[in-house]
Design a protein around this motif. Structure first.
Motif, mmCIF file in Angstrom:
data_model
loop_
_atom_site.group_PDB
_atom_site.id
_atom_site.type_symbol
_atom_site.label_atom_id
_atom_site.label_comp_id
_atom_site.label_asym_id
_atom_site.label_seq_id
_atom_site.Cartn_x
_atom_site.Cartn_y
_atom_site.Cartn_z
ATOM 1 N N ASN A 31 71.137 35.911 -18.715
ATOM 2 C CA ASN A 31 70.868 35.725 -19.979
ATOM 3 C C ASN A 31 71.049 36.748 -21.138
ATOM 4 O OD1 ASN A 31 69.171 35.056 -22.418
ATOM 5 N ND2 ASN A 31 67.964 33.395 -21.484
ATOM 6 N N GLN A 32 72.190 36.429 -21.525
ATOM 7 C CA GLN A 32 72.825 37.662 -22.272
ATOM 8 C C GLN A 32 72.081 37.520 -23.969
ATOM 9 O OE1 GLN A 32 75.855 39.774 -22.519
ATOM 10 N NE2 GLN A 32 75.046 38.790 -20.309
ATOM 11 N N ARG A 33 71.056 37.240 -24.618
ATOM 12 C CA ARG A 33 70.816 37.080 -25.231
ATOM 13 C C ARG A 33 69.124 38.495 -25.153
ATOM 14 N NH1 ARG A 33 69.056 31.414 -27.791
ATOM 15 N NH2 ARG A 33 69.353 30.600 -26.239
ATOM 16 N N ILE A 34 68.658 38.115 -24.412
ATOM 17 C CA ILE A 34 67.402 38.809 -23.634
ATOM 18 C C ILE A 34 67.807 39.990 -22.898
ATOM 19 C CG2 ILE A 34 65.256 38.881 -21.745
ATOM 20 C CD1 ILE A 34 65.487 36.705 -23.969
ATOM 21 N N HIS A 35 69.345 39.997 -22.060
ATOM 22 C CA HIS A 35 69.922 41.107 -21.414
ATOM 23 C C HIS A 35 69.953 42.134 -23.008
ATOM 24 C CE1 HIS A 35 72.681 43.368 -19.226
ATOM 25 N NE2 HIS A 35 73.246 43.600 -20.776
ATOM 26 N N VAL A 36 70.145 41.816 -23.736
ATOM 27 C CA VAL A 36 70.632 42.610 -24.778
ATOM 28 C C VAL A 36 69.529 43.713 -25.611
ATOM 29 C CG1 VAL A 36 71.287 42.588 -27.796
ATOM 30 C CG2 VAL A 36 72.725 41.570 -25.661
ATOM 31 N N LYS A 37 68.328 42.441 -25.462
ATOM 32 C CA LYS A 37 67.295 42.653 -26.624
ATOM 33 C C LYS A 37 66.631 43.823 -25.847
ATOM 34 C CE LYS A 37 65.813 41.757 -29.390
ATOM 35 N NZ LYS A 37 65.139 42.747 -30.715
ATOM 36 N N ILE A 38 66.512 43.838 -24.285
ATOM 37 C CA ILE A 38 66.366 44.514 -23.368
ATOM 38 C C ILE A 38 67.026 46.131 -23.338
ATOM 39 C CG2 ILE A 38 65.804 45.447 -20.505
ATOM 40 C CD1 ILE A 38 65.539 42.292 -19.946
ATOM 41 N N THR A 39 68.216 46.058 -23.475
ATOM 42 C CA THR A 39 69.558 47.053 -23.418
ATOM 43 C C THR A 39 69.136 48.052 -25.153
ATOM 44 O OG1 THR A 39 71.213 45.985 -23.991
ATOM 45 C CG2 THR A 39 71.330 46.633 -21.691
ATOM 46 N N GLN A 40 68.666 47.476 -25.895
ATOM 47 C CA GLN A 40 68.555 47.574 -27.202
ATOM 48 C C GLN A 40 67.282 48.443 -26.792
ATOM 49 O OE1 GLN A 40 68.120 44.501 -29.374
ATOM 50 N NE2 GLN A 40 70.318 45.307 -30.620
ATOM 51 N N LEU A 41 66.245 48.005 -26.411
ATOM 52 C CA LEU A 41 65.039 48.921 -26.523
ATOM 53 C C LEU A 41 65.050 49.929 -25.710
ATOM 54 C CD1 LEU A 41 61.553 48.597 -26.457
ATOM 55 C CD2 LEU A 41 61.271 46.907 -25.006
ATOM 56 N N LEU A 42 65.783 49.649 -24.273
ATOM 57 C CA LEU A 42 66.499 50.986 -23.435
ATOM 58 C C LEU A 42 66.480 51.922 -24.727
ATOM 59 C CD1 LEU A 42 67.168 49.398 -20.021
ATOM 60 C CD2 LEU A 42 64.770 50.899 -20.860
ATOM 61 N N SER A 43 67.472 52.091 -25.296
ATOM 62 C CA SER A 43 68.501 52.979 -26.034
ATOM 63 C C SER A 43 68.212 53.197 -27.641
ATOM 64 C CB SER A 43 69.718 51.470 -26.973
ATOM 65 O OG SER A 43 70.669 51.474 -25.374
ATOM 66 N N LYS A 100 63.128 44.125 -33.513
ATOM 67 C CA LYS A 100 63.003 43.890 -33.585
ATOM 68 C C LYS A 100 62.183 43.354 -31.581
ATOM 69 C CE LYS A 100 63.734 41.043 -37.520
ATOM 70 N NZ LYS A 100 64.499 39.595 -37.697
ATOM 71 N N THR A 101 60.883 42.761 -31.862
ATOM 72 C CA THR A 101 60.374 42.820 -29.833
ATOM 73 C C THR A 101 60.575 41.945 -29.714
ATOM 74 O OG1 THR A 101 58.733 41.456 -31.042
ATOM 75 C CG2 THR A 101 58.286 43.600 -30.233
ATOM 76 N N ILE A 102 60.798 41.337 -28.419
ATOM 77 C CA ILE A 102 61.892 40.105 -27.677
ATOM 78 C C ILE A 102 60.975 39.347 -27.805
ATOM 79 C CG2 ILE A 102 61.624 38.873 -25.799
ATOM 80 C CD1 ILE A 102 62.535 41.489 -24.681
ATOM 81 N N ILE A 112 57.336 37.440 -21.543
ATOM 82 C CA ILE A 112 57.221 37.874 -20.457
ATOM 83 C C ILE A 112 57.918 37.646 -19.130
ATOM 84 C CG2 ILE A 112 55.468 36.952 -18.766
ATOM 85 C CD1 ILE A 112 53.748 35.573 -21.104
ATOM 86 N N TYR A 113 58.578 36.553 -19.578
ATOM 87 C CA TYR A 113 60.101 36.854 -18.246
ATOM 88 C C TYR A 113 60.609 38.291 -17.923
ATOM 89 C CZ TYR A 113 58.807 32.181 -17.134
ATOM 90 O OH TYR A 113 57.855 30.704 -16.774
ATOM 91 N N ALA A 114 60.648 39.342 -18.693
ATOM 92 C CA ALA A 114 61.960 40.051 -18.957
ATOM 93 C C ALA A 114 60.981 40.863 -18.817
ATOM 94 C CB ALA A 114 62.528 40.103 -20.924
#
Length: 325
Positions: A31-43, A100-102, A112-114
């Motif tokens: 899921n690219q949209r959630i993938h991008v948000k997680i990587t944004q948070l990690l970065s 912005k948060t997920i 929650i799934y993320a």
């Protein structure tokens, strides 16, 4: 870009600089949209304190397998970020680390799934770091304590009579256990003696308590631009942290009319609570408690073996008490 605090610790800065792209590599969500948000948070410029402490305490051991240590450090940050994502759902936080948060962009269910996905990534890195069943058991027990600490908050919400002891018990599970795990595992995975690993864990637990108290102080007395999150975002959810708890003990009558509004508090009400906490010495008294825990940690640090990294741990611990973010 690794947080500027690590410039004074060049060896750890080097390890964390290599850790950042590694963290992004282990996230493989379709899921690219959630993938991008997680990587944004990690970065997004987190301080990477838990992996940093992990690497500092790894200097007390002689087994420096880069791959195993990197996986161990990564596991800690993944676990931490997973809990942050879940916290944002509970607190309805709009921002985390300036982005912005997920849950804001894609809803609480997907957030929650993320977070749950990151738990699986965490365990995967734990297995890369060590094949010892005792290590896995320790990680599971620590995760249980962290989640139990979060659940304990439910019984404290909106209570005017929350004691300092109840607060400390809650933040031990919520925050300090992960610092304990970071310091203990850094020493243990690198092959330090059991005595040093045990002492490292005690140091981490004490630092974690001081760190959370300072975090809660910044919620009342911090600069929103520096912290990169809205101040007092927990208050309407009934989360009464140490500055408010101590101020309530001083002057309960002035707070109760405002706090009785619970989630119906207006922005003006929240600002008034903030003013009253400062006026009734809640911030001042909480800073004294954070100083006490910091001094306890420094005393424990003095008992570590005399190797160069000991001074780095001492210096970092002192910095945490004076930070503004």
């Amino acid at each position: 870009m690794v947080h500027k605090l690590w410039r004074q610790f060049p060896q750890v800065q080097k390890e964390l600089t290599q850790l950042q792209p590694y963290l992004l590599k282990v996230i493989t969500l379709p899921n690219q949209r959630i993938h991008v948000k997680i990587t944004q948070l990690l970065s997004a410029g987190g301080k990477l304190l838990r992996p940093g402490f992990f690497y500092l305490f790894s200097e007390f051991g002689d087994e420096h397998d880069d791959d195993r240590l990197r996986a161990g450090a990564a596991s800690l940050e993944l676990l931490h970020v997973a809990t942050l994502i879940h916290d944002d759902v509970i607190d309805r936080s709009p921002l985390r680390r300036g982005v912005k948060t997920i849950q804001t962009e894609y809803g609480s269910r997907n957030a929650i799934y993320a977070g749950d996905y990151l738990f699986t990534a965490y365990f995967n890195e734990v297995l890369k770091a060590s094949s010892d069943p005792a290590v896995l058991k320790l990680q599971i027990n620590s995760m249980r304590e962290i989640l139990t600490g979060e659940l304990d908050q439910m019984d404290l919400n909106y209570r005017f009579n929350v004691s300092e002891g109840e607060y400390l018990n809650e933040i031990t599970g919520k925050t300090a256990v992960l610092f304990w795990l970071s310091c203990h595992q850094g020493a243990a995975i690198a092959g330090a003696s059991e005595a040093v690993a045990t002492l490292a864990g005690q140091i981490g637990l004490t630092i974690g308590r001081a760190y959370q108290i300072m975090d809660d102080i910044l919620d009342y007395d911090g600069d929103e631009k520096a912290t990169r999150k809205p101040v007092l975002e927990d208050l309407k959810s009934g989360v009464y942290s140490l500055p408010l708890i101590l101020a309530l003990q001083q002057s309960p009558k002035v707070f109760k009319p405002l706090l009785k509004k619970k989630q119906d508090m207006t922005d003006a009400d929240v600002l008034e609570v903030q003013r009253l906490v400062i006026e009734n010495k809640g911030v001042e008294l909480a800073k004294a408690r954070a100083t006490e825990f910091t001094e306890q940690a420094l005393d424990l640090i003095s008992s570590l073996p005399d190797v160069p990294v000991k001074q780095d741990i001492d210096r970092l611990t002192r910095w945490l008490l004076t930070r503004n973010q």
